[in-house]
Design a protein around this motif. Structure first.
Motif: not given
Length: 492
Positions: A180-194, A198-201
């Protein structure tokens, strides 16, 4: 009485299910075909209730009626990444916008690249923004369907929607989320903070779980519709290409799946995270694993186009004619970009091309050229894997296109690499059933369920012929891209 595991997968053009015992015995299978809705050029959609849930329920009822034994656990998988907006009670608000074959969000991709930085997106998410990504499609929804956007409270992929209908839980697996790029942080393996907020509001994002984790238990209402006993555990599941890879044992570093279907999909298993802009980097099916993936926009779809164009009722006659055409298809060369192209070109305005036609060419030549074109596309993608530091060590072929052997032989000849073939071609639903077995704590091994039984070996004598053909294939795209793009602009 042995444990019985149900796996059901919703694919692009059909839904398939399988009942499997703990020792790998396949008790029963079932399939339902469905249509892909193409309402406009570049759009691809599915009705989640009419296709995903109705197919699932019908197949579950069919399979559970074939045995008196209760199902021990349920595994689900489906096409992805996709975007299904729902209200707060998980009722769909519009048809699901499908994966990379849906190219409507080109403007939104460019905007997000500019706002967040293309390099930053690739580094954080593990993959670039392409037509495969969910984030741009969310922005497209906000811009073009504001009323639907206003009512949207949740977003689903195929597997998470089935989980919701079965259990009431709002859960998405980590692997699907990583697409679900760029909603997920694959380094932290969690939803991407910020970025995610911002995108899903105002949209609530689902709880994350691994594909083999229990997402919930079948409710009484779902039991009445499906025939699955209430209280049966259901896996979080994942995207079908990854359950397909699992079904043929592609789970060790260096293993690569070639999935011969409507589209050609390629998955490499890694033990370290790698970022390569021509490919999709994701987290793997299991904790501690990663993947690089590639996908062609069409493959079997082009073969079927040739079949329909020539009036053949099935592929047998075309395959027989193609076997009479020599390697190189008597000087024909096809570009298989009939729906644009995904990796590694990421060109939604690429178009199909058949070069070198004369009045002497036959339907067998054209069909062979189509199969060779997809093989060249596979080679182009596998070169990107090697350049990313993940050279394929073992290729495993799976999917309906492996039937008959001609297509797989052409691919091996073009690649000059062997491909392993497993005993069962059940595919993603078998991988989903295997996830169900793991969820239930069963001591099972997919290599026992579906062992390798054959190999497709390349013909070294054809290496030079296909090296030359591949060089022309790569050149033909670059030499004709401007014309293809101009023609694409006229197709509405």
């Amino acid at each position: 009485m042995s444990a019985l595991f149900l796996g059901i997968d919703v694919g692009t053009s059909s839904t398939k299910g399988v009942l499997v015992r703990a020792d790998g015995e396949i008790v029963a299978t079932a399939t339902r075909a469905h249509e892909l809705d193409l309402p406009r050029p570049g759009w691809a959609e599915h009705d989640a209730d009419q296709i995903w849930w109705n197919d699932f329920s019908a197949i579950a009822r069919t399979l559970t009626a074939r045995t008196a034994e209760p199902v021990t656990a349920v595994g689900v998988s489906g096409i992805g990444p996709v975007l299904l907006p729902t209200d707060g009670r998980d009722r769909p608000l519009r048809p699901a916008i499908l994966y990379g074959i849906d190219t409507r969000a080109g403007q939104e991709i460019a905007e997000l690249d500019a706002e967040l930085g293309a390099d930053a997106i690739a580094e954080r998410a593990g993959a670039p923004l392409t037509s495969q990504a969910v984030g741009p499609k969310l922005r497209w929804l906000r811009r073009h369907e504001p009323e639907t956007w206003r009512r949207t409270r949740r977003v689903h992929m195929a597997n998470s929607y089935l989980v919701s209908r079965l259990t009431g839980a709002y859960v998405l697996d980590h692997h699907s989320a990583s697409q679900a790029v760029p909603l997920y942080d694959s380094r932290k393996q969690d939803w991407a903070d910020g970025w995610a907020t911002a995108i899903a509001e105002h949209i609530e994002l689902p709880r994350l779980a691994w594909p083999a984790e229990t997402a919930g238990l079948v409710t009484a209402a779902a039991a009445a519709e499906t025939g699955i006993p209430a209280g049966t555990p259901v896996t979080a599941g994942t995207i079908d290409a990854w359950t397909e890879a699992l079904s043929v044992g592609v789970r060790r570093p260096g293993d690569v799946m070639l999935m011969y279907g409507t589209t050609m999909f390629i998955i490499a298993t890694l033990d370290t995270r790698r970022v390569s802009p021509p490919l999709w980097g994701t987290v793997g099916t299991f904790p501690g694993t990663f993947s690089l993936a590639a996908g062609m926009a069409t493959s079997g779809a082009v073969a079927d186009w040739v079949r329909r164009l020539t009036g053949e009722p099935d592929f047998d006659g075309l395959a027989a004619a193609a076997r009479l055409s020599p390697p190189g298809a008597n000087g024909l060369l096809m570009l298989p970009y009939f729906a644009g192209e995904r990796s590694p070109l990421y060109d939604p305005d690429a178009r199909g091309l058949l070069a070198g036609l004369t009045l002497r060419h036959s339907r067998g030549d054209i069909y062979r050229a189509a199969l060779e074109a997809t093989a060249y596309g596979v080679r182009h993608n596998l070169e990107s894997f090697t350049e990313a530091g993940a050279p394929p060590r073992r290729l495993v072929a799976v999917g309906g296109g492996t039937t008959g052997g001609l297509w797989t032989q052409i691919v091996s000849d073009v690649l000059q690499q062997p491909q392993s073939l497993c005993a069962s071609s059940v595919g993603a639903s078998l991988g989903a059933a295997y996830l169900a077995a793991l969820t239930a704590g069963a001591d099972v091994d997919i290599d026992d369920w579906n062992p390798v039984v054959d190999a497709c070996e390349p013909d070294p004598a054809l290496a030079a012929t296909y090296d030359e053909g591949y060089a022309l294939y790569r050149r033909l795209y670059h030499d004709t891209a401007d014309v293809a793009h101009a023609l694409a602009a006229r197709q509405v």
